[in-house]
Motif scaffolding. Structure first.
Motif: not given
Ligand code: C2E
Ligand code: MG
Ligand code: MG
Ligand code: MG
Length: 288
Positions: A198-204, A209-223, A234-236, A240-244
């Motif tokens: 997942v690109d680091r622009s979402f992680t930051g 940003d609820a939309a970024a989280r939704s996108i990350v969730r969708a990518i993980i689900g798809l994966g 880009g986990v800083e 952020q680590r807990r969320i992902v």
């Protein structure tokens, strides 16, 4: 008066463009000697199991100590190298260095190397990879090649053939920077990737940003549904680590967990077995 300003501005922009073109040409020519003059280095950034925070491998990142300019960022010189073609040489160099280094690490640790779209189109890419594996003695399944979607946009049959040959060698292919650029979902369906990054622009922006989280969730689900584990770069922050982790991400990479380093530290930067997102941590509730 207005007319004069207009002309003045035009001249100013021309001068700026000249300057930019000159800079590029200078980078291009300096880069040609970078390998032979020993100005290139490899930095290794750890990639960790998201839940246990144990190191599972490293990503090799190129660094250029350009005389008179200090440490030059890949974002400055890689695009120039891609345009001039010297990326082929640079890419081969880092592949060799990184595999040689990784061959000395404890067995299970993996090494991820970025492969430019320009390299990906080379007819002899697979032969070169195979040769480097032979020379260095690195087991193929410890090598991960990271490619971006820009590598996939040309001749799809040829792309497919290359991916299949690489996988037949036993190396793993990672879709890097996913979620930016072309981000065609059909790329994930059509091509045989082993992992999605997942690109680091979402992680930051995950925390706010609820939309970024939704996108990350969708990518993980798809994966997951396609059998590809997902790594977040880009986990800083711990949040952020807990969320992902909560979203089901398999691996994490970022400044929280370890910065890119010439000497890869074989120990994680954070304590092990950090519990995954217990209730009441202030993490926004997961929407269902
Ligand atoms: P990438 O492959 O997506 O690599 C991850 C980038 O994120 C690295 O930038 C890394 O230093 C940076 N990073 C790591 N942790 C964090 C974090 O917590 N926060 C933020 N904001 N950034 C973090 P770097 O080293 O500057 O490289 C930039 C890009 O240049 C790479 O992105 C890759 O596309 C390219 N690149 C680097 N080395 C090579 C190479 O050897 N070959 C090719 N073809 N491309 C390379
Ligand atoms: Mg990468
Ligand atoms: Mg990336
Ligand atoms: Mg990138």
């Amino acid at each position: 008066r207005v007319k004069h300003d207009g002309r003045g501005r035009a001249c100013f922009f021309d001068a700026e463009m000249d300057e930019a073109a000159r800079n590029r040409r200078q980078i291009e020519s300096d880069l040609r000697h970078a390998i032979i003059r020993n100005q290139l280095h490899v930095s290794y950034q750890p990639i960790l199991n998201a839940q246990s925070v144990e190191i599972s491998g490293y990503e090799a990142l190129m660094r250029w100590h350009r005389p008179g300019h200090g440490l030059t960022e890949p974002d400055i010189f890689i695009p120039v190298a891609e345009e001039s073609g010297s990326i082929v040489q640079l890419g081969e160099w880092i592949l060799q260095q990184a595999c040689r280094e990784a061959a000395r690490w404890p067995q299970p640790l993996t090494i991820a190397v970025n492969v430019s779209p320009v390299q990906f189109m080379l007819p002899n890419l697979c032969e070169r990879v195979e040769a480097v594996l032979d020379e260095t003695g690195l087991a193929p399944d410890r090598l991960e090649l990271e490619i971006t979607e820009a590598a996939l946009i040309r001749d799809r049959d040829r792309v497919m053939a290359t991916l299949q040959r690489l996988r037949k060698l036993g190396v793993h292919i990672v879709m890097d920077d996913f979620g930016t650029g072309y981000s065609s979902l059909s790329n994930l369906r059509s091509f045989p990737f082993d992992k999605i990054k997942v690109d680091r622009s979402f992680t930051g922006v995950l925390e706010h940003d609820a939309a970024a989280r939704s996108i990350v969730r969708a990518i993980i689900g798809l994966g997951h549904s396609l059998g590809m584990p997902v790594v977040t770069e880009g986990v800083e922050t711990e949040m952020q680590r807990r969320i992902v982790v909560e979203e089901g991400c398999a691996q994490v990479q970022g400044l929280l967990l370890g910065k890119p380093d010439i000497e890869p530290s074989m120990k994680p930067a954070v304590r092990k077995n950090v519990p995954a997102a217990p209730a009441g941590t202030g993490i926004p509730p997961r929407r269902r």
